[in-house]
Design a protein around this motif. Structure first.
Motif, short mmCIF file in Angstrom:
data_model
loop_
_atom_site.label_atom_id
_atom_site.label_comp_id
_atom_site.label_asym_id
_atom_site.label_seq_id
_atom_site.Cartn_x
_atom_site.Cartn_y
_atom_site.Cartn_z
N SER A 210 -5.28 0.74 -6.63
CA SER A 210 -5.15 -0.15 -5.47
C SER A 210 -4.28 0.52 -4.41
O SER A 210 -3.48 1.40 -4.70
CB SER A 210 -4.52 -1.48 -5.88
N VAL A 211 -4.47 0.07 -3.17
CA VAL A 211 -3.65 0.55 -2.07
C VAL A 211 -2.62 -0.53 -1.75
O VAL A 211 -2.96 -1.71 -1.59
CB VAL A 211 -4.52 0.80 -0.82
N ILE A 212 -1.36 -0.13 -1.66
CA ILE A 212 -0.26 -1.07 -1.45
C ILE A 212 0.13 -1.10 0.02
O ILE A 212 0.28 -0.07 0.67
CB ILE A 212 0.97 -0.66 -2.28
N TYR A 213 0.26 -2.31 0.55
CA TYR A 213 0.74 -2.50 1.92
C TYR A 213 2.07 -3.23 1.84
O TYR A 213 2.28 -4.09 0.99
CB TYR A 213 -0.23 -3.36 2.72
N SER A 214 2.96 -2.91 2.76
CA SER A 214 4.23 -3.63 2.81
C SER A 214 4.53 -4.03 4.25
O SER A 214 4.24 -3.28 5.19
CB SER A 214 5.38 -2.78 2.26
N TYR A 215 5.08 -5.21 4.42
CA TYR A 215 5.45 -5.68 5.75
C TYR A 215 6.86 -6.26 5.67
O TYR A 215 7.14 -7.13 4.85
CB TYR A 215 4.48 -6.77 6.24
N THR A 216 7.74 -5.75 6.52
CA THR A 216 9.11 -6.25 6.57
C THR A 216 9.28 -7.14 7.79
O THR A 216 9.10 -6.68 8.93
CB THR A 216 10.12 -5.08 6.62
N THR A 238 1.37 -6.54 -0.38
CA THR A 238 -0.01 -6.94 -0.63
C THR A 238 -0.80 -5.72 -1.11
O THR A 238 -0.30 -4.59 -1.06
CB THR A 238 -0.67 -7.52 0.64
N TYR A 239 -2.02 -5.95 -1.56
CA TYR A 239 -2.82 -4.82 -2.06
C TYR A 239 -4.30 -5.06 -1.78
O TYR A 239 -4.75 -6.18 -1.55
CB TYR A 239 -2.61 -4.65 -3.57
N ARG A 240 -5.04 -3.95 -1.80
CA ARG A 240 -6.51 -3.99 -1.76
C ARG A 240 -7.01 -2.98 -2.77
O ARG A 240 -6.41 -1.90 -2.93
CB ARG A 240 -7.06 -3.60 -0.38
N PRO A 241 -8.11 -3.25 -3.47
CA PRO A 241 -8.71 -2.24 -4.34
C PRO A 241 -9.01 -0.99 -3.51
O PRO A 241 -9.52 -1.08 -2.40
CB PRO A 241 -9.99 -2.91 -4.83
N LEU A 242 -8.68 0.17 -4.05
CA LEU A 242 -8.84 1.41 -3.29
C LEU A 242 -10.27 1.61 -2.83
O LEU A 242 -10.52 2.10 -1.72
CB LEU A 242 -8.39 2.60 -4.15
#
Length: 383
Positions: A210-216, A238-242
């Motif tokens: 999965s691809v990890i996203y981060s938001y601060t 959050t994440y999305r399948p790669l």
């Protein structure tokens, strides 16, 4: 008589060619073999190695020896060299105002340098012109190239201005929509079979990632700073399948194909690997019909995209380089560069075509799905 012959020969080697004769000579040498011109374009061999950052000592040495300037001088000279080679293969007598995809590969040295923008390239070119000219003179010594000749100097300025014009229009080192690279050779059936096998291996590996996203959220951080207790986390993960994220798919495949082929050139004949990104100059990316929603070759529809990424591979086939795009989001199988470009709107799309290089930041965002904590949420996408 022998004396006069000697003088004529001496003058032939001493008097440099003017720009017209230089371009004619270069075209005469390259145009008849234009299918193989890309082998002369200066770029970077595929590599699976993670680049190492400069050490403290390297930084000190670079500061006192102007090593960075020398690297940039080489990059600018190589860009101009590439432009001459590509235009010779095209038989172009007059250069356009902008770079388009028929110039694919010309920007490779610029992408791998530390220039922040095109204005910096222009300023650097003007300041280091004598050193850059010396490099070009050496590169084209068999053609007796004279960078100081008026028409040659003007042509070099044209190439720098093409880079600047394109950057200013697209706000990036990039290419406008245009014809595919000149070589339209196809992969041999054996090479295509090898490539398909590697795509299958890569896809099987990606199913567990999965691809990890981060938001601060800065407001949450500010709120936390004023509290005495009961703080909340300011960062949302959050994440999305790669497999569903085009940029991650492109990165993953580029990394794997480099690792597989790096020490097997005789088998794969892979000479370039690019991360290929299509972007819109404004709004959402549009397809060839001007619509802002794409449909894959298998009939799957997608939400609006800000960009789309794929992998561009260049193989050294017998008849010349073959340009192949691997895009597992839109296409079931590898397609020609020309076909892939035709999927996008001609008037609003531009392209970033960067030589692949591994990135610690990109790889830090890829995680095995089974190792993610429960606090991760699905990444929100447009409907």
């Amino acid at each position: 008589m022998k004396k006069y012959i000697f003088i004529l020969i001496a003058l032939f080697f001493i008097i440099p060619l003017n720009a017209g004769n230089f371009k004619d000579a270069l075209s005469a040498a390259i145009a008849p073999r234009s299918d193989k011109y890309f082998l002369k374009v200066k770029g970077f061999k595929p590599s699976s190695k993670m680049p190492e950052g400069p050490s403290l000592w390297d930084g000190i040495v670079s500061f006192f020896t102007s090593e960075e300037d020398e690297y940039k001088q080489r990059a600018v000279a190589d860009y101009i060299y590439n432009m001459y080679i590509i235009e010779a293969a095209k038989g172009a007598r007059k250069s356009p105002a902008y770079l388009d995809t028929s110039y694919t590969g010309a920007l490779d040295p610029i992408y791998r340098s530390d220039f922040k923008n095109a204005a910096e390239v222009k300023k650097f070119y003007d300041k280091h012109l004598s050193k850059i000219n010396a490099l070009l003179k050496e590169d084209f010594k068999s053609y007796r190239y004279n960078p100081a000749e008026k028409t040659n100097a003007a042509q070099q300025n044209v190439y720098i201005n093409m880079l600047v014009n394109t950057y200013n229009k697209n706000r990036a080192f990039s290419y406008f929509y245009g014809p595919a690279a000149l070589s339209k050779n196809a992969l041999t059936s054996a090479r295509m079979a090898q490539l398909k096998r590697q795509i299958a291996v890569n896809d099987n590996k990606n199913k567990d990632l999965s691809v990890i996203y981060s938001y601060t959220d800065p407001m949450v951080m500010l709120d936390n700073a004023t509290r005495t207790g009961g703080r909340t986390n300011a960062t949302t993960y959050t994440y999305r399948p790669l497999r569903e994220e085009c940029a991650a798919c492109s990165y993953s495949f580029c990394k794997d194909i480099c690792a597989v082929t790096e020490n097997k050139y005789a088998v794969y004949k892979l000479i370039r690997v690019y991360e290929l990104v299509a972007k819109a100059r404004s709004g959402f990316l549009k397809d060839k019909n001007g619509k802002d929603r794409f449909t894959s070759s298998s009939g799957k529809s997608f939400p609006q995209w800000d960009y789309h990424a794929a992998s561009l591979l260049v193989f050294a086939e017998k008849d010349g380089p073959a340009f192949v795009v691997v895009d597992t989001i839109l296409e079931k199988e590898p397609v020609s560069y020309e076909h892939w470009l035709s999927l996008f709107d001609k008037t609003s799309t531009y392209f970033s075509i960067k030589p692949f290089i591994r990135s610690k930041d990109s790889e830090s965002k890829i995680m095995k799905t089974s190792q993610m904590p429960r606090s991760y949420k699905p990444h929100v996408i447009r409907k």
